[in-house]
Design an enzyme around this catalytic site. Structure first.
Site, PDB file in Angstrom:
ATOM      1  N   ALA A  66       0.867  -1.174   0.000  1.00  0.00           N
ATOM      2  CA  ALA A  66       0.000   0.000   0.000  1.00  0.00           C
ATOM      3  C   ALA A  66       0.908   1.229   0.000  1.00  0.00           C
ATOM      4  O   ALA A  66       2.058   1.159   0.450  1.00  0.00           O
ATOM      5  CB  ALA A  66      -0.885  -0.017   1.235  1.00  0.00           C
ATOM      6  N   GLY A 111       0.704  -5.022   1.111  1.00  0.00           N
ATOM      7  CA  GLY A 111      -0.505  -5.091   0.288  1.00  0.00           C
ATOM      8  C   GLY A 111      -0.270  -5.703  -1.085  1.00  0.00           C
ATOM      9  O   GLY A 111      -1.201  -6.251  -1.686  1.00  0.00           O
ATOM     10  N   GLU A 114      -0.419  -9.344  -0.479  1.00  0.00           N
ATOM     11  CA  GLU A 114      -1.821  -9.636  -0.129  1.00  0.00           C
ATOM     12  C   GLU A 114      -2.678  -9.688  -1.400  1.00  0.00           C
ATOM     13  O   GLU A 114      -3.560 -10.540  -1.539  1.00  0.00           O
ATOM     14  CB  GLU A 114      -2.329  -8.586   0.868  1.00  0.00           C
ATOM     15  CG  GLU A 114      -1.572  -8.659   2.194  1.00  0.00           C
ATOM     16  CD  GLU A 114      -2.060  -7.632   3.208  1.00  0.00           C
ATOM     17  OE1 GLU A 114      -1.668  -6.455   3.092  1.00  0.00           O
ATOM     18  OE2 GLU A 114      -2.829  -8.004   4.103  1.00  0.00           O
ATOM     19  N   GLU A 134       4.624  -5.372   7.348  1.00  0.00           N
ATOM     20  CA  GLU A 134       3.840  -4.345   8.043  1.00  0.00           C
ATOM     21  C   GLU A 134       4.302  -4.093   9.470  1.00  0.00           C
ATOM     22  O   GLU A 134       4.296  -2.945   9.930  1.00  0.00           O
ATOM     23  CB  GLU A 134       2.347  -4.730   8.038  1.00  0.00           C
ATOM     24  CG  GLU A 134       1.631  -4.454   6.713  1.00  0.00           C
ATOM     25  CD  GLU A 134       1.634  -5.619   5.743  1.00  0.00           C
ATOM     26  OE1 GLU A 134       2.485  -6.534   5.893  1.00  0.00           O
ATOM     27  OE2 GLU A 134       0.803  -5.638   4.824  1.00  0.00           O
TER      28      GLU A 134
HETATM   29  C1  HXC Z   1       4.998   4.456  -1.260  1.00  0.00           C
HETATM   30  C2  HXC Z   1       6.937   3.526  -2.074  1.00  0.00           C
HETATM   31  C3  HXC Z   1       6.599   2.266  -1.535  1.00  0.00           C
HETATM   32  C4  HXC Z   1       5.361   2.156  -0.839  1.00  0.00           C
HETATM   33  C5  HXC Z   1       8.513   2.087  -2.509  1.00  0.00           C
HETATM   34  N1  HXC Z   1       8.128   3.366  -2.672  1.00  0.00           N
HETATM   35  N2  HXC Z   1       7.602   1.395  -1.816  1.00  0.00           N
HETATM   36  N3  HXC Z   1       6.164   4.599  -1.937  1.00  0.00           N
HETATM   37  N4  HXC Z   1       4.602   3.277  -0.739  1.00  0.00           N
HETATM   38  N5  HXC Z   1       4.912   1.008  -0.316  1.00  0.00           N
HETATM   39  C6  HXC Z   1       8.853   4.444  -3.361  1.00  0.00           C
HETATM   40  C7  HXC Z   1      10.034   4.958  -2.549  1.00  0.00           C
HETATM   41  O1  HXC Z   1       9.596   5.902  -1.581  1.00  0.00           O
HETATM   42  C8  HXC Z   1      10.864   5.580  -3.645  1.00  0.00           C
HETATM   43  O2  HXC Z   1      10.318   6.836  -3.991  1.00  0.00           O
HETATM   44  C9  HXC Z   1      10.631   4.652  -4.831  1.00  0.00           C
HETATM   45  O3  HXC Z   1       9.433   3.949  -4.546  1.00  0.00           O
HETATM   46  C10 HXC Z   1      11.746   3.657  -5.024  1.00  0.00           C
HETATM   47  O4  HXC Z   1      11.919   2.949  -3.807  1.00  0.00           O
HETATM   48  P1  HXC Z   1      13.332   2.838  -3.040  1.00  0.00           P
HETATM   49  O5  HXC Z   1      13.041   2.607  -1.608  1.00  0.00           O
HETATM   50  O6  HXC Z   1      14.213   3.982  -3.373  1.00  0.00           O
HETATM   51  O7  HXC Z   1      13.940   1.528  -3.728  1.00  0.00           O
HETATM   52  P2  HXC Z   1      14.926   0.458  -3.069  1.00  0.00           P
HETATM   53  O8  HXC Z   1      15.984   1.135  -2.283  1.00  0.00           O
HETATM   54  O9  HXC Z   1      15.335  -0.439  -4.200  1.00  0.00           O
HETATM   55  O10 HXC Z   1      14.032  -0.362  -2.043  1.00  0.00           O
HETATM   56  C11 HXC Z   1      12.947  -1.136  -2.489  1.00  0.00           C
HETATM   57  C12 HXC Z   1      12.051  -1.582  -1.287  1.00  0.00           C
HETATM   58  C13 HXC Z   1      11.657  -0.330  -0.471  1.00  0.00           C
HETATM   59  C14 HXC Z   1      12.841  -2.552  -0.420  1.00  0.00           C
HETATM   60  C15 HXC Z   1      10.850  -2.292  -1.876  1.00  0.00           C
HETATM   61  O11 HXC Z   1      11.126   0.662  -1.372  1.00  0.00           O
HETATM   62  C16 HXC Z   1      10.646  -0.600   0.583  1.00  0.00           C
HETATM   63  O12 HXC Z   1      10.964  -1.145   1.632  1.00  0.00           O
HETATM   64  N6  HXC Z   1       9.406  -0.185   0.320  1.00  0.00           N
HETATM   65  C17 HXC Z   1       8.333  -0.301   1.289  1.00  0.00           C
HETATM   66  C18 HXC Z   1       7.848  -1.721   1.384  1.00  0.00           C
HETATM   67  C19 HXC Z   1       6.776  -1.881   2.444  1.00  0.00           C
HETATM   68  O13 HXC Z   1       7.012  -1.646   3.644  1.00  0.00           O
HETATM   69  N7  HXC Z   1       5.576  -2.287   2.020  1.00  0.00           N
HETATM   70  C20 HXC Z   1       4.454  -2.487   2.917  1.00  0.00           C
HETATM   71  C21 HXC Z   1       3.658  -1.217   3.025  1.00  0.00           C
HETATM   72  S1  HXC Z   1       2.396  -1.389   4.254  1.00  0.00           S
HETATM   73  P3  HXC Z   1      11.238   8.161  -4.051  1.00  0.00           P
HETATM   74  O14 HXC Z   1      10.268   9.273  -4.321  1.00  0.00           O
HETATM   75  O15 HXC Z   1      11.946   8.240  -2.749  1.00  0.00           O
HETATM   76  O16 HXC Z   1      12.157   7.893  -5.216  1.00  0.00           O
HETATM   77  C22 HXC Z   1       1.161  -2.194   3.464  1.00  0.00           C
HETATM   78  C23 HXC Z   1      -0.110  -2.357   4.294  1.00  0.00           C
HETATM   79  C24 HXC Z   1      -1.211  -2.973   3.505  1.00  0.00           C
HETATM   80  O17 HXC Z   1       1.276  -2.586   2.358  1.00  0.00           O
HETATM   81  C25 HXC Z   1      -2.501  -2.991   4.292  1.00  0.00           C
HETATM   82  C26 HXC Z   1      -3.143  -1.651   4.434  1.00  0.00           C
HETATM   83  C27 HXC Z   1      -4.476  -1.707   5.104  1.00  0.00           C
END
Ligand code: HXC
Length: 260
Positions: A66, A111, A114, A134
């Site tokens: 998400a 997400g 999921e 998460e």
């Molecule tokens: C918003 C995101 C994102 C996310 C990545 N980006 N994941 N933006 N939401 N979930 C964006 C980064 O901010 C960045 O933008 C660009 O994508 C590239 O990502 P990087 O982090 O620079 O790439 P990298 O270093 O290769 O790392 C990749 C990654 C990391 C390991 C996947 O991006 C990461 O950990 N992302 C979050 C993963 C996560 O925690 N997902 C779960 C979310 S909670 P900029 O502008 O900085 O270039 C969830 C809850 C669901 O999903 C249920 C809800 C009810």
């Protein structure tokens, strides 16, 4: 229909939905959830679509979760709404009635995993990484992950993945049954299509009944599920496809199913 954050292409019975926010690794914001909901409606209603493949744009990510920029603004009430809305869209994916394959081409996190778990089947590139991180953000999965991962891979795997929040390789995901088949990245599409072609060659009504028996049955006590199975088995015997399938076997030829 015009979509803002996804591409929908359709050919030879296969619709491919590509989530298209490559700059943020295809993170699911509210607009993208709306697009997904509409695209799955469109695929369900289109009689020419027999299988749906869901994937992410670019080589790096399926869906990285998400959109954390939206999540960061949540309060308890809006968080509940947000989870509920995502669950509704993923329930639509799960219950669309046609075979769905998540083709995991890169990160499938939170997400994103999921969403993949709401599909009937999952293929992945050997380079893909997946998990439910998460808890590292101070939240828990909210798009059905605690429920579907448990049903797909069992409570032991679900606890390990959800409590550690670790990222797992495609090989590990395959070993524990989260993913059905893995391929080197350059063979992911061809390998996925081979699986899809098997499904397309089978009786289309039988395939749909099988999906229903498995999906609905897995939420029932076993004996109830078996009764559902025998009902659908009986219904399958009312189809021309059954006569075609068995006739083809006896006549030693390939069946020519009409989906009737
Ligand atoms: C918003 C995101 C994102 C996310 C990545 N980006 N994941 N933006 N939401 N979930 C964006 C980064 O901010 C960045 O933008 C660009 O994508 C590239 O990502 P990087 O982090 O620079 O790439 P990298 O270093 O290769 O790392 C990749 C990654 C990391 C390991 C996947 O991006 C990461 O950990 N992302 C979050 C993963 C996560 O925690 N997902 C779960 C979310 S909670 P900029 O502008 O900085 O270039 C969830 C809850 C669901 O999903 C249920 C809800 C009810």
């Amino acid at each position: 229909m015009a979509y803002k954050n996804l591409l929908l292409e359709s050919a030879d019975g296969v619709a491919t939905i590509t989530i298209n926010r490559e700059k943020v690794l295809n993170a699911l914001n509210d607009e993208t959830l709306t697009d997904l909901s509409n695209a799955f409606d469109e695929c369900r209603e289109d009689a020419d679509v027999r299988v749906v493949i869901l994937t992410g744009a670019g080589e790096k990510s399926f869906v990285a979760g998400a959109d954390i920029r939206e999540l960061a603004k949540m309060n308890p009430l809006s968080a509940k709404d947000l989870a509920y809305r995502g669950q509704q869209v993923l329930a639509k994916v799960e219950h669309m009635g046609k075979p769905t394959v998540a083709m995991i081409n890169g990160f499938a996190l939170g997400g994103g995993l999921e969403l993949a778990l709401a599909c009937n089947l999952r293929t992945a590139a050997t380079t893909a990484r997946m998990g439910l991180p998460e808890v590292s953000l101070g939240i828990i999965p909210g798009y059905g992950g605690t429920q579907r991962l448990t049903r797909v891979a069992g409570p032991g795997v679900a606890r390990e993945w959800i409590l550690t929040g670790d990222m797992f390789t495609a090989e590990e995901a395959h070993r524990v049954g989260v993913v059905n088949r893995i391929f080197p990245p350059e063979e992911l599409l061809a390998g996925t299509m081979k699986m899809v072609e098997s499904i397309l060659s089978r009786g289309p009504i039988a395939v749909r009944f099988a999906i229903e028996a498995i999906s609905r049955g897995s939420n029932m006590p076993q004996r109830e599920g078996e009764i559902l199975e025998s009902d659908l088995f009986g219904l399958a015997a009312s189809t021309e496809d059954m006569h075609e399938g068995m006739g083809a076997f006896i006549e030693k030829r390939k069946p020519n199913f009409q989906g009737k």
